[in-house]
Design a protein around this motif. Structure first.
Motif, PDB file in Angstrom:
ATOM      1  N   GLY A 396       0.786  -1.222   0.000  1.00 35.66           N
ATOM      2  CA  GLY A 396       0.000   0.000   0.000  1.00 35.66           C
ATOM      3  C   GLY A 396       0.817   1.270   0.000  1.00 35.66           C
ATOM      4  O   GLY A 396       0.283   2.352   0.299  1.00 35.66           O
ATOM      5  N   PHE A 397       2.057   1.177  -0.364  1.00 27.52           N
ATOM      6  CA  PHE A 397       2.912   2.372  -0.318  1.00 27.52           C
ATOM      7  C   PHE A 397       2.508   3.393  -1.379  1.00 27.52           C
ATOM      8  O   PHE A 397       2.527   4.607  -1.125  1.00 27.52           O
ATOM      9  CB  PHE A 397       4.379   1.966  -0.501  1.00 27.52           C
ATOM     10  N   TYR A 400      -0.396   5.348  -0.266  1.00 26.55           N
ATOM     11  CA  TYR A 400       0.015   6.174   0.867  1.00 26.55           C
ATOM     12  C   TYR A 400       0.758   7.418   0.386  1.00 26.55           C
ATOM     13  O   TYR A 400       0.528   8.536   0.872  1.00 26.55           O
ATOM     14  CB  TYR A 400       0.911   5.340   1.790  1.00 26.55           C
ATOM     15  N   ALA A 401       1.655   7.246  -0.595  1.00 25.91           N
ATOM     16  CA  ALA A 401       2.473   8.357  -1.067  1.00 25.91           C
ATOM     17  C   ALA A 401       1.675   9.372  -1.854  1.00 25.91           C
ATOM     18  O   ALA A 401       2.020  10.558  -1.889  1.00 25.91           O
ATOM     19  CB  ALA A 401       3.634   7.827  -1.913  1.00 25.91           C
ATOM     20  N   ASN A 403      -1.259  10.604  -1.292  1.00 26.14           N
ATOM     21  CA  ASN A 403      -2.096  11.489  -0.491  1.00 26.14           C
ATOM     22  C   ASN A 403      -1.309  12.258   0.584  1.00 26.14           C
ATOM     23  O   ASN A 403      -1.913  12.851   1.474  1.00 26.14           O
ATOM     24  CB  ASN A 403      -3.204  10.681   0.196  1.00 26.14           C
ATOM     25  N   ARG A 404       0.050  12.232   0.518  1.00 25.72           N
ATOM     26  CA  ARG A 404       0.843  12.906   1.549  1.00 25.72           C
ATOM     27  C   ARG A 404       1.952  13.747   0.930  1.00 25.72           C
ATOM     28  O   ARG A 404       2.355  13.530  -0.216  1.00 25.72           O
ATOM     29  CB  ARG A 404       1.438  11.868   2.519  1.00 25.72           C
ATOM     30  N   VAL A 409       6.475  11.475   3.384  1.00 23.74           N
ATOM     31  CA  VAL A 409       6.761  10.175   2.775  1.00 23.74           C
ATOM     32  C   VAL A 409       8.219   9.783   3.021  1.00 23.74           C
ATOM     33  O   VAL A 409       8.520   8.646   3.408  1.00 23.74           O
ATOM     34  CB  VAL A 409       6.451  10.201   1.263  1.00 23.74           C
ATOM     35  N   ASP A 437      10.345   1.187  -2.113  1.00 27.25           N
ATOM     36  CA  ASP A 437       9.994   0.911  -0.730  1.00 27.25           C
ATOM     37  C   ASP A 437      10.419  -0.489  -0.314  1.00 27.25           C
ATOM     38  O   ASP A 437       9.962  -1.013   0.701  1.00 27.25           O
ATOM     39  CB  ASP A 437       8.484   1.077  -0.523  1.00 27.25           C
ATOM     40  N   SER A 471       4.649   0.904  14.374  1.00 27.30           N
ATOM     41  CA  SER A 471       3.369   1.303  13.781  1.00 27.30           C
ATOM     42  C   SER A 471       2.387   1.796  14.832  1.00 27.30           C
ATOM     43  O   SER A 471       1.446   2.523  14.512  1.00 27.30           O
ATOM     44  CB  SER A 471       2.767   0.124  13.002  1.00 27.30           C
ATOM     45  N   ASN A 475       1.789   5.368  12.596  1.00 23.98           N
ATOM     46  CA  ASN A 475       1.929   5.062  11.168  1.00 23.98           C
ATOM     47  C   ASN A 475       1.692   3.571  10.962  1.00 23.98           C
ATOM     48  O   ASN A 475       2.597   2.751  11.069  1.00 23.98           O
ATOM     49  CB  ASN A 475       3.315   5.451  10.673  1.00 23.98           C
ATOM     50  N   LEU A 477       1.179   1.971   8.362  1.00 26.61           N
ATOM     51  CA  LEU A 477       1.773   1.389   7.157  1.00 26.61           C
ATOM     52  C   LEU A 477       3.037   0.596   7.477  1.00 26.61           C
ATOM     53  O   LEU A 477       3.408  -0.320   6.731  1.00 26.61           O
ATOM     54  CB  LEU A 477       2.092   2.498   6.149  1.00 26.61           C
ATOM     55  N   SER A 480       2.690  -3.113   7.530  1.00 30.52           N
ATOM     56  CA  SER A 480       2.187  -3.761   6.305  1.00 30.52           C
ATOM     57  C   SER A 480       3.320  -4.209   5.402  1.00 30.52           C
ATOM     58  O   SER A 480       3.200  -4.174   4.181  1.00 30.52           O
ATOM     59  CB  SER A 480       1.271  -2.786   5.555  1.00 30.52           C
TER      60      SER A 480
END
Length: 577
Positions: A396-397, A400-401, A403-404, A409, A437, A471, A475, A477, A480
């Motif tokens: 899901g990286f 995630y990246a 929207n930030r 990131v 990642d 986590s 965070n 993520l 994951s």
């Protein structure tokens, strides 16, 4: 890697270290006992010096011999006890202190004074000036004394001859007035104390002291033995005041008829007085020259000692790793050149240190040490070995990246990579690369460890545990991450071009580990049958079935790792600072 040049270090160490005398004597004793040969002793001394250069620590001769296996500790201890007449139980005892207490004189027990260069120059200048002036003065004063004596005697002789030549007629005529007029001015001559003219009976007819006229002339009782030379008789005596007088006597005659004698007294203390005045002048001159010489010596000593002290301080700073330290190099002489060369050395060491530090972050400390130890070694060009490969990939990286902010990131990735790197290094692996990642860790090369598969599993379990804990701080993520591990043959070596090279591993083992990480779910660790068979019963797994793997003709059976039994024999290696 030895950052300081060995020759430079050797020079600095030689300034502050000398092999203890008991080491030298112990070596000869062991040769006499047949425990060592001359060549073996030379090898031990060479190893002793090399250890000092490389580590900065001095190792005693006995410890070095036992370390090299050339003699046992019992043999060395027995030799020490017998020859130094002490009692030690092992080489770890303070042998030097015992020897000093037992045999050394009191002066050797005192600490050796450290004399600065300026003080040594002052003492050297003082010694040179003093010895030179004293030696010169000794010969000059003796020569001057001789010349003054000869000159005084010459003056007395001239006066004596003058009186002898002019006294006959007044003596014949018994002209006392003329005789006294003749010698009246005698005492005006420097150093001449008296002049006397007597008749044949020894009666004084003329005297520089008129009170003695008409009295009998007698040789003083304390007169030394007379000496006659060239018609003149000499003898020395001390007058009532204590002054030493040299008396010169010559007969007065006319046509072979004796008429009387002339006596002249020359002061010997006058000569000593003149010599003393010369000595005082020389002493004043010596004091002035010594003061001037000391001033010059102090000036030169401080001028030369100051840059040397700066170099010593700079050497100590660089020895402690402060490669930014610089020495003032504004002098236009050899010391200025030395300071410039020292600063250049510091710059090179700083550059090498930064290169090593930066390079190590890219290739890993193990690879860096092997490259620096032998850059031309053939294994860097490629060799085949068995290794275990670990891939960790974040799920899901991408979403995630999107929207930030980029900064957030990057901060999250750095946290993830820091945890992954620490877990891999802790178990003797090295981080081969970061791919987006994903993290690739290698166990078994370039430094081979027989239990590389077990180390990889333990590193993966620790990584997942630390990511899960991290986590919880906000965070999710980090929890994951999926991990894939496979063990098998790889090809390791330098890959790239002359401009850019990378030490890495390639092969089917690497590809399969990467595919497994793609299949692993969040928080999962997937391993192959080969890895499970290698570890046997110590690993706890759950079958994940057979999966089709891209690049593989047949499906691959994979397992989900859940735990591993504790193993005390696995050595956990701390990550480099």
């Amino acid at each position: 890697m030895q950052l300081l040049p060995k020759k430079f270090l050797s020079t600095i160490q030689n300034l502050v270290w000398r092999r203890p005398p008991e080491d030298r004597k112990l070596g000869q004793v062991l040769i006499e006992r047949g425990i060592l040969t001359e060549n073996q002793l030379n090898d031990v001394l060479a190893a002793q010096r090399q250890r000092l250069i490389e580590t900065g620590q001095a190792v005693r001769l006995g410890h070095m011999m036992t370390e090299l296996g050339l003699a046992t500790e019992a043999e060395v201890v027995a030799a020490i006890n017998e020859n130094f007449e002490i009692s030690v139980a092992s080489l770890s005892d303070n042998i030097r202190e015992l020897i000093i207490d037992r045999r050394a004189a009191l002066v050797h027990r005192l600490p050796t004074p450290i004399l600065p260069i300026w003080f040594k120059l002052c003492m050297g200048m003082l010694l040179i000036v003093t010895v030179t002036i004293v030696s010169f003065s000794y010969f000059m004063i003796n020569r001057q004394k001789t010349r003054l004596f000869d000159q005084t005697v010459s003056v007395g002789t001239v006066s004596l001859n003058y009186f002898v030549d002019n006294a006959p007629i007044p003596l014949i005529e018994n002209d006392i007035l003329s005789l006294n007029t003749l010698i009246k001015a005698a005492t005006a001559t420097e150093g001449l104390r008296y002049a006397v003219i007597t008749d044949t009976q020894g009666l004084i007819q003329a005297h520089t002291d008129v009170n003695h006229i008409g009295t009998q002339w007698n040789i003083p009782e304390n007169a030394e033995r007379p000496v006659t030379r060239g018609g003149i008789t000499y003898f020395a005596f001390a007058d009532p005041s204590g002054e030493r007088i040299l008396n010169l006597t010559r007969d007065v005659g006319f046509q072979d008829k004796p008429l009387g004698k002339v006596h002249v007294g020359v002061s010997l203390d006058f000569i000593e007085h003149l010599v003393d005045k010369e000595k005082q002048a020389i002493a004043v001159m010596t004091l002035g020259l010594v003061s001037f010489g000391l001033g010059i010596a102090i000036f030169l000593g401080v001028r030369f000692a100051s840059p040397i002290q700066e170099l010593v301080a700079a050497t100590e700073a660089i020895g402690k790793g402060d490669y930014h330290y610089r020495v003032a190099s504004n002098r236009k002489d050899e010391l200025g050149n030395l300071a410039t060369a020292f600063n250049q050395m510091g710059e090179e060491l700083l550059r090498h240190s930064l290169t090593r530090e930066s390079f190590g972050k890219y290739v890993g400390s193990d690879v860096l040490e092997m490259i620096l130890a032998d850059p031309e070694q053939m294994w860097l060009k490629g060799h085949k070995n068995k290794a275990t490969i670990l891939f960790a990939d974040m799920r899901g990286f991408t979403a995630y990246a999107e929207n930030r902010e980029p900064e957030a990131v990057v901060e999250m990735l750095n946290t993830y990579f820091e945890i992954a790197t620490r877990a891999i290094l802790n178990y003797g692996g090295y981080v081969d690369k970061f791919i987006g990642d994903a993290v690739m860790g290698v166990f078994g090369v370039p430094i081979f460890r027989k239990d590389h598969a077990e180390r990889a599993i333990r590193a993966a379990l620790e990584l997942q545990a630390q990511l899960k804990q991290a986590s919880l701080k906000g965070n999710a993520l980090l929890a994951s991450v999926g991990i894939g591990i496979h063990t098998g043959p790889v090809v390791a070596g330098n890959i790239g071009s002359q401009k850019k090279m990378e030490y890495t591993v390639i092969g089917d083992t690497v590809n399969l580990a990467s595919r497994l990480s793609s299949l692993a779910g969040a928080g999962e660790i997937l391993a192959t049958t080969a890895l499970c068979e290698t570890l046997g019963e110590c690993i706890q797994v759950v079958s994940a079935g057979r999966q089709a793997i891209r690049g593989k003709a047949d499906p691959v059976e994979i397992f989900r790792v859940t735990a591993i039994q504790p193993r005390d024999h696995v050595k956990v290696e701390p990550s480099p600072a």
